[in-house]
Design a protein around this motif. Structure first.
Motif, PDB file in Angstrom:
ATOM      1  N   ALA A  24       0.829  -1.201   0.000  1.00 62.08           N
ATOM      2  CA  ALA A  24       0.000   0.000   0.000  1.00 62.08           C
ATOM      3  C   ALA A  24       0.866   1.254   0.000  1.00 62.08           C
ATOM      4  CB  ALA A  24      -0.912   0.018   1.222  1.00 62.08           C
ATOM      5  N   SER A  25       0.370   2.277  -0.662  1.00 61.96           N
ATOM      6  CA  SER A  25       1.013   3.590  -0.632  1.00 61.96           C
ATOM      7  C   SER A  25      -0.075   4.647  -0.658  1.00 61.96           C
ATOM      8  CB  SER A  25       1.974   3.759  -1.807  1.00 61.96           C
ATOM      9  OG  SER A  25       1.290   3.630  -3.037  1.00 61.96           O
ATOM     10  N   GLY A  26       0.260   5.817  -0.122  1.00 63.52           N
ATOM     11  CA  GLY A  26      -0.698   6.919  -0.122  1.00 63.52           C
ATOM     12  C   GLY A  26      -1.679   6.916   1.026  1.00 63.52           C
ATOM     13  N   ILE A  27      -1.517   5.970   1.964  1.00 64.54           N
ATOM     14  CA  ILE A  27      -2.376   5.921   3.143  1.00 64.54           C
ATOM     15  C   ILE A  27      -1.507   5.728   4.385  1.00 64.54           C
ATOM     16  CG2 ILE A  27      -4.392   4.996   1.951  1.00 64.54           C
ATOM     17  CD1 ILE A  27      -3.674   2.228   3.091  1.00 64.54           C
ATOM     18  N   ILE A  28      -2.083   6.050   5.525  1.00 66.63           N
ATOM     19  CA  ILE A  28      -1.417   5.715   6.788  1.00 66.63           C
ATOM     20  C   ILE A  28      -1.812   4.282   7.090  1.00 66.63           C
ATOM     21  CG2 ILE A  28      -1.136   6.301   9.218  1.00 66.63           C
ATOM     22  CD1 ILE A  28      -1.995   9.164   8.491  1.00 66.63           C
ATOM     23  N   PHE A  29      -0.963   3.377   6.658  1.00 72.80           N
ATOM     24  CA  PHE A  29      -1.296   1.960   6.623  1.00 72.80           C
ATOM     25  C   PHE A  29      -1.777   1.439   7.967  1.00 72.80           C
ATOM     26  CE2 PHE A  29      -1.098  -2.135   4.650  1.00 72.80           C
ATOM     27  CZ  PHE A  29      -0.643  -3.029   5.613  1.00 72.80           C
ATOM     28  N   SER A  30      -1.142   1.864   9.026  1.00 76.61           N
ATOM     29  CA  SER A  30      -1.470   1.332  10.355  1.00 76.61           C
ATOM     30  C   SER A  30      -2.867   1.730  10.819  1.00 76.61           C
ATOM     31  CB  SER A  30      -0.426   1.779  11.372  1.00 76.61           C
ATOM     32  OG  SER A  30      -0.344   3.189  11.402  1.00 76.61           O
ATOM     33  N   ASP A  31      -3.491   2.689  10.160  1.00 75.03           N
ATOM     34  CA  ASP A  31      -4.840   3.122  10.532  1.00 75.03           C
ATOM     35  C   ASP A  31      -5.930   2.289   9.868  1.00 75.03           C
ATOM     36  OD1 ASP A  31      -4.273   6.751  10.666  1.00 75.03           O
ATOM     37  OD2 ASP A  31      -3.889   5.149  12.117  1.00 75.03           O
ATOM     38  N   TYR A  32      -5.538   1.453   8.927  1.00 73.15           N
ATOM     39  CA  TYR A  32      -6.513   0.762   8.089  1.00 73.15           C
ATOM     40  C   TYR A  32      -6.681  -0.704   8.459  1.00 73.15           C
ATOM     41  CZ  TYR A  32      -7.024   4.632   4.839  1.00 73.15           C
ATOM     42  OH  TYR A  32      -7.337   5.842   4.263  1.00 73.15           O
ATOM     43  N   VAL A  33      -7.929  -1.135   8.423  1.00 73.83           N
ATOM     44  CA  VAL A  33      -8.228  -2.564   8.426  1.00 73.83           C
ATOM     45  C   VAL A  33      -7.899  -3.079   7.028  1.00 73.83           C
ATOM     46  CG1 VAL A  33     -10.010  -4.322   8.664  1.00 73.83           C
ATOM     47  CG2 VAL A  33     -10.069  -2.275  10.111  1.00 73.83           C
ATOM     48  N   MET A  34      -7.115  -4.132   6.971  1.00 73.27           N
ATOM     49  CA  MET A  34      -6.706  -4.676   5.678  1.00 73.27           C
ATOM     50  C   MET A  34      -7.400  -6.015   5.455  1.00 73.27           C
ATOM     51  SD  MET A  34      -4.813  -2.333   4.532  1.00 73.27           S
ATOM     52  CE  MET A  34      -4.323  -3.185   3.021  1.00 73.27           C
ATOM     53  N   ALA A  91      -9.812 -17.963  -8.016  1.00 75.22           N
ATOM     54  CA  ALA A  91     -10.535 -16.699  -8.119  1.00 75.22           C
ATOM     55  C   ALA A  91      -9.529 -15.574  -8.361  1.00 75.22           C
ATOM     56  CB  ALA A  91     -11.320 -16.417  -6.845  1.00 75.22           C
ATOM     57  N   VAL A  92     -10.057 -14.397  -8.591  1.00 81.63           N
ATOM     58  CA  VAL A  92      -9.230 -13.193  -8.540  1.00 81.63           C
ATOM     59  C   VAL A  92      -9.268 -12.695  -7.097  1.00 81.63           C
ATOM     60  CG1 VAL A  92      -8.876 -10.851  -9.372  1.00 81.63           C
ATOM     61  CG2 VAL A  92      -9.719 -12.617 -10.935  1.00 81.63           C
ATOM     62  N   TYR A  93      -8.107 -12.499  -6.529  1.00 87.76           N
ATOM     63  CA  TYR A  93      -7.986 -12.051  -5.142  1.00 87.76           C
ATOM     64  C   TYR A  93      -7.680 -10.560  -5.112  1.00 87.76           C
ATOM     65  CZ  TYR A  93      -8.265 -16.768  -3.354  1.00 87.76           C
ATOM     66  OH  TYR A  93      -8.714 -18.015  -3.006  1.00 87.76           O
ATOM     67  N   TYR A  94      -8.453  -9.847  -4.304  1.00 86.37           N
ATOM     68  CA  TYR A  94      -8.326  -8.404  -4.209  1.00 86.37           C
ATOM     69  C   TYR A  94      -7.931  -7.988  -2.796  1.00 86.37           C
ATOM     70  CZ  TYR A  94     -11.049  -8.308  -8.551  1.00 86.37           C
ATOM     71  OH  TYR A  94     -11.491  -8.492  -9.834  1.00 86.37           O
ATOM     72  N   CYS A  95      -7.063  -7.010  -2.745  1.00 84.41           N
ATOM     73  CA  CYS A  95      -6.678  -6.406  -1.483  1.00 84.41           C
ATOM     74  C   CYS A  95      -7.596  -5.210  -1.213  1.00 84.41           C
ATOM     75  CB  CYS A  95      -5.224  -5.952  -1.589  1.00 84.41           C
ATOM     76  SG  CYS A  95      -4.573  -5.096  -0.158  1.00 84.41           S
ATOM     77  N   ASN A  96      -7.966  -5.043   0.038  1.00 85.28           N
ATOM     78  CA  ASN A  96      -8.839  -3.934   0.444  1.00 85.28           C
ATOM     79  C   ASN A  96      -8.274  -3.247   1.665  1.00 85.28           C
ATOM     80  OD1 ASN A  96     -11.282  -3.223   2.487  1.00 85.28           O
ATOM     81  ND2 ASN A  96     -11.814  -2.684   0.394  1.00 85.28           N
ATOM     82  N   ALA A  97      -8.359  -1.930   1.663  1.00 88.66           N
ATOM     83  CA  ALA A  97      -7.963  -1.128   2.826  1.00 88.66           C
ATOM     84  C   ALA A  97      -9.175  -0.327   3.263  1.00 88.66           C
ATOM     85  CB  ALA A  97      -6.813  -0.206   2.462  1.00 88.66           C
ATOM     86  N   PHE A  98      -9.516  -0.441   4.526  1.00 87.39           N
ATOM     87  CA  PHE A  98     -10.726   0.202   5.057  1.00 87.39           C
ATOM     88  C   PHE A  98     -10.375   1.019   6.285  1.00 87.39           C
ATOM     89  CE2 PHE A  98     -15.053   0.965   5.852  1.00 87.39           C
ATOM     90  CZ  PHE A  98     -15.335   0.716   7.195  1.00 87.39           C
ATOM     91  N   TRP A  99     -10.756   2.332   6.222  1.00 88.23           N
ATOM     92  CA  TRP A  99     -10.548   3.211   7.374  1.00 88.23           C
ATOM     93  C   TRP A  99     -11.886   3.411   8.045  1.00 88.23           C
ATOM     94  CZ3 TRP A  99      -8.718   8.985   7.205  1.00 88.23           C
ATOM     95  CH2 TRP A  99      -8.333   9.364   8.505  1.00 88.23           C
ATOM     96  N   SER A 100     -12.068   2.834   9.200  1.00 92.59           N
ATOM     97  CA  SER A 100     -13.385   2.791   9.837  1.00 92.59           C
ATOM     98  C   SER A 100     -13.877   4.154  10.292  1.00 92.59           C
ATOM     99  CB  SER A 100     -13.367   1.820  11.016  1.00 92.59           C
ATOM    100  OG  SER A 100     -12.429   2.246  11.975  1.00 92.59           O
ATOM    101  N   ILE A 101     -12.965   5.064  10.600  1.00 87.64           N
ATOM    102  CA  ILE A 101     -13.378   6.355  11.151  1.00 87.64           C
ATOM    103  C   ILE A 101     -14.239   7.133  10.158  1.00 87.64           C
ATOM    104  CG2 ILE A 101     -12.549   8.612  11.921  1.00 87.64           C
ATOM    105  CD1 ILE A 101     -10.197   7.169  13.213  1.00 87.64           C
ATOM    106  N   ARG A 103     -15.133   5.580   7.168  1.00 93.59           N
ATOM    107  CA  ARG A 103     -15.734   4.530   6.324  1.00 93.59           C
ATOM    108  C   ARG A 103     -15.326   4.684   4.859  1.00 93.59           C
ATOM    109  NH1 ARG A 103     -18.607   1.587   9.434  1.00 93.59           N
ATOM    110  NH2 ARG A 103     -19.416   0.333   7.702  1.00 93.59           N
ATOM    111  N   ARG A 104     -14.061   4.823   4.661  1.00 94.27           N
ATOM    112  CA  ARG A 104     -13.527   4.920   3.300  1.00 94.27           C
ATOM    113  C   ARG A 104     -12.729   3.664   3.010  1.00 94.27           C
ATOM    114  NH1 ARG A 104     -10.121  10.134   1.912  1.00 94.27           N
ATOM    115  NH2 ARG A 104     -12.227  10.955   1.678  1.00 94.27           N
TER     116      ARG A 104
END
Length: 117
Positions: A24-34, A91-101, A103-104
């Motif tokens: 990941a780039s462009g996010i504060i990785f530690s803040d995100y549910v992956m 399948a096709v496997y996708y990575c997701n990053a979710f910021w709960s605060i 909801r992005r």
């Protein structure tokens, strides 16, 4: 600009293993549910595994005891270790990053996993 770049997919025989990575780039990785999701042809995208900011892990019942998700906050990377692969894991496997605060969430482009003899 947020980017999630998956790698590690490919062709493997039933019973084999693969390790997926998502950088990941462009996010504060530690803040995100992956999370890792997958989508097989003709089927809806489904959650495979998820790891939150406290390293709490959740797995789909179909992959429990075979798959393991982990994260390295220093490398901004989440991994999915897949063992004892079955044809139904294809399948096709996708990575997701979710910021709960706020909801992005963000998605990677996907990586194909093919399980076939």
């Amino acid at each position: 600009q947020v980017q999630l770049v998956e790698s590690g997919g490919g062709l493997v025989q039933p019973g084999g293993s693969l390790r997926l990575s998502c950088a990941a780039s462009g996010i504060i990785f530690s803040d995100y549910v992956m999370g890792w999701y997958r989508q097989a042809p003709g089927r809806q995208r489904e959650l495979v595994a998820r790891i939150d900011i406290l390293d709490t892990r959740n797995y789909a019942d179909s992959v429990k005891d075979r798959f393991s998700i982990s994260r390295d906050n220093a490398k901004n990377t989440v991994y999915l270790q897949m063992n004892s692969l079955k044809p139904e894991d294809m399948a096709v496997y996708y990575c997701n990053a979710f910021w709960s605060i706020i909801r992005r969430d963000y998605w990677g482009q996907g990586t194909q996993v093919t399980v076939s003899s």
